[in-house]
Design a protein around this motif. Structure first.
Motif, PDB file in Angstrom:
ATOM      1  N   SER A  35      -8.416  86.542  48.267  1.00 50.49           N
ATOM      2  CA  SER A  35      -8.269  86.711  49.710  1.00 50.49           C
ATOM      3  C   SER A  35      -8.841  88.073  50.078  1.00 50.49           C
ATOM      4  O   SER A  35      -8.871  88.981  49.257  1.00 50.49           O
ATOM      5  CB  SER A  35      -6.793  86.682  50.110  1.00 50.49           C
ATOM      6  N   GLY A  36      -9.280  88.215  51.326  1.00 53.03           N
ATOM      7  CA  GLY A  36      -9.779  89.510  51.778  1.00 53.03           C
ATOM      8  C   GLY A  36     -10.760  89.370  52.912  1.00 53.03           C
ATOM      9  O   GLY A  36     -10.993  88.275  53.427  1.00 53.03           O
ATOM     10  N   VAL A  37     -11.350  90.505  53.288  1.00 50.56           N
ATOM     11  CA  VAL A  37     -12.340  90.542  54.352  1.00 50.56           C
ATOM     12  C   VAL A  37     -13.732  90.472  53.717  1.00 50.56           C
ATOM     13  O   VAL A  37     -14.060  91.265  52.824  1.00 50.56           O
ATOM     14  CB  VAL A  37     -12.190  91.824  55.202  1.00 50.56           C
ATOM     15  N   VAL A  38     -14.538  89.540  54.183  1.00 53.49           N
ATOM     16  CA  VAL A  38     -15.881  89.316  53.632  1.00 53.49           C
ATOM     17  C   VAL A  38     -16.758  90.542  53.883  1.00 53.49           C
ATOM     18  O   VAL A  38     -16.871  91.012  55.017  1.00 53.49           O
ATOM     19  CB  VAL A  38     -16.525  88.061  54.258  1.00 53.49           C
ATOM     20  N   THR A  39     -17.387  91.050  52.812  1.00 52.69           N
ATOM     21  CA  THR A  39     -18.320  92.168  52.943  1.00 52.69           C
ATOM     22  C   THR A  39     -19.763  91.715  52.795  1.00 52.69           C
ATOM     23  O   THR A  39     -20.671  92.366  53.295  1.00 52.69           O
ATOM     24  CB  THR A  39     -18.028  93.268  51.911  1.00 52.69           C
ATOM     25  N   SER A  40     -19.986  90.604  52.098  1.00 56.49           N
ATOM     26  CA  SER A  40     -21.329  90.038  52.000  1.00 56.49           C
ATOM     27  C   SER A  40     -21.226  88.557  51.690  1.00 56.49           C
ATOM     28  O   SER A  40     -20.254  88.098  51.092  1.00 56.49           O
ATOM     29  CB  SER A  40     -22.164  90.735  50.919  1.00 56.49           C
ATOM     30  N   VAL A  41     -22.243  87.836  52.131  1.00 54.02           N
ATOM     31  CA  VAL A  41     -22.284  86.390  51.902  1.00 54.02           C
ATOM     32  C   VAL A  41     -23.741  85.971  51.757  1.00 54.02           C
ATOM     33  O   VAL A  41     -24.631  86.522  52.409  1.00 54.02           O
ATOM     34  CB  VAL A  41     -21.566  85.617  53.042  1.00 54.02           C
ATOM     35  N   VAL A  42     -24.001  85.023  50.873  1.00 53.59           N
ATOM     36  CA  VAL A  42     -25.343  84.517  50.647  1.00 53.59           C
ATOM     37  C   VAL A  42     -25.839  83.790  51.906  1.00 53.59           C
ATOM     38  O   VAL A  42     -25.044  83.289  52.702  1.00 53.59           O
ATOM     39  CB  VAL A  42     -25.358  83.586  49.407  1.00 53.59           C
ATOM     40  N   VAL A  57     -15.608  90.273  48.819  1.00 58.02           N
ATOM     41  CA  VAL A  57     -14.590  90.750  49.759  1.00 58.02           C
ATOM     42  C   VAL A  57     -14.273  92.207  49.447  1.00 58.02           C
ATOM     43  O   VAL A  57     -14.499  92.685  48.333  1.00 58.02           O
ATOM     44  CB  VAL A  57     -13.293  89.903  49.710  1.00 58.02           C
ATOM     45  N   ASP A  58     -13.753  92.906  50.444  1.00 60.44           N
ATOM     46  CA  ASP A  58     -13.399  94.313  50.297  1.00 60.44           C
ATOM     47  C   ASP A  58     -12.117  94.451  49.487  1.00 60.44           C
ATOM     48  O   ASP A  58     -11.208  93.626  49.592  1.00 60.44           O
ATOM     49  CB  ASP A  58     -13.223  94.950  51.677  1.00 60.44           C
ATOM     50  N   SER A  59     -12.061  95.489  48.657  1.00 61.15           N
ATOM     51  CA  SER A  59     -10.850  95.801  47.881  1.00 61.15           C
ATOM     52  C   SER A  59     -10.684  97.312  47.862  1.00 61.15           C
ATOM     53  O   SER A  59     -11.519  98.043  48.407  1.00 61.15           O
ATOM     54  CB  SER A  59     -10.965  95.261  46.454  1.00 61.15           C
ATOM     55  N   LEU A  60      -9.646  97.798  47.225  1.00 61.67           N
ATOM     56  CA  LEU A  60      -9.418  99.241  47.132  1.00 61.67           C
ATOM     57  C   LEU A  60     -10.535  99.959  46.375  1.00 61.67           C
ATOM     58  O   LEU A  60     -10.792 101.131  46.611  1.00 61.67           O
ATOM     59  CB  LEU A  60      -8.073  99.519  46.462  1.00 61.67           C
ATOM     60  N   VAL A  61     -11.204  99.255  45.476  1.00 61.49           N
ATOM     61  CA  VAL A  61     -12.273  99.864  44.681  1.00 61.49           C
ATOM     62  C   VAL A  61     -13.662  99.524  45.214  1.00 61.49           C
ATOM     63  O   VAL A  61     -14.652  99.875  44.600  1.00 61.49           O
ATOM     64  CB  VAL A  61     -12.164  99.454  43.189  1.00 61.49           C
ATOM     65  N   GLY A  62     -13.719  98.843  46.351  1.00 59.34           N
ATOM     66  CA  GLY A  62     -14.998  98.451  46.932  1.00 59.34           C
ATOM     67  C   GLY A  62     -15.173  96.945  46.900  1.00 59.34           C
ATOM     68  O   GLY A  62     -14.233  96.206  46.591  1.00 59.34           O
ATOM     69  N   PRO A  63     -16.381  96.472  47.210  1.00 53.89           N
ATOM     70  CA  PRO A  63     -16.620  95.025  47.232  1.00 53.89           C
ATOM     71  C   PRO A  63     -16.459  94.394  45.847  1.00 53.89           C
ATOM     72  O   PRO A  63     -16.905  94.958  44.854  1.00 53.89           O
ATOM     73  CB  PRO A  63     -18.073  94.904  47.700  1.00 53.89           C
ATOM     74  N   VAL A  64     -15.781  93.230  45.805  1.00 47.82           N
ATOM     75  CA  VAL A  64     -15.606  92.484  44.559  1.00 47.82           C
ATOM     76  C   VAL A  64     -15.972  91.020  44.807  1.00 47.82           C
ATOM     77  O   VAL A  64     -15.788  90.511  45.918  1.00 47.82           O
ATOM     78  CB  VAL A  64     -14.164  92.581  44.003  1.00 47.82           C
ATOM     79  N   PRO A  65     -16.493  90.336  43.794  1.00 44.78           N
ATOM     80  CA  PRO A  65     -16.842  88.916  43.971  1.00 44.78           C
ATOM     81  C   PRO A  65     -15.616  88.069  44.298  1.00 44.78           C
ATOM     82  O   PRO A  65     -14.598  88.152  43.619  1.00 44.78           O
ATOM     83  CB  PRO A  65     -17.416  88.517  42.606  1.00 44.78           C
TER      84      PRO A  65
END
Length: 100
Positions: A35-42, A57-65
């Motif tokens: 779950s999270g806020v989308v940071t990039s999408v194909v 999606v965004d996480s505490l450490v940055g974007p994660v798959p």
């Protein structure tokens, strides 16, 4: 006896189809594992390989798959946009496996 044999064969075919849906399906929905806020999408019409990241999606450490391609193919539909909040197991894209 013949009916039981046919039922057994039919059961095996149904089980095989359920075990490997990408083999029989043209359109494979791709679901998020996070779950999270989308940071990039194909983008739609992009050619993807199995395992390729299609949504982050965004996480505490940055974007994660959040979603990876389940099969080789072409992205037919993108169901989310950058900045959108998504939930775990939400469909995020559809891959056409017959167009690779």
């Amino acid at each position: 006896m013949k009916l039981n044999k046919k039922a057994g064969i039919l059961s095996m075919l149904i089980f095989a189809g359920a075990a490997c849906p990408a083999v029989f399906a043209e359109q494979v929905p791709q679901r998020s594992v996070l779950s999270g806020v989308v940071t990039s999408v194909v983008e739609e019409n992009a050619v993807v390989k199995e395992g390729q990241v299609i949504v982050t999606v965004d996480s505490l450490v940055g974007p994660v798959p959040a979603a990876r391609a389940d099969a080789d193919g072409v992205v037919q539909k993108v169901l989310v946009v950058k900045g959108q909040r998504i939930d775990k197991q939400q469909a995020v894209a559809v891959i056409d496996t017959n167009k690779n």
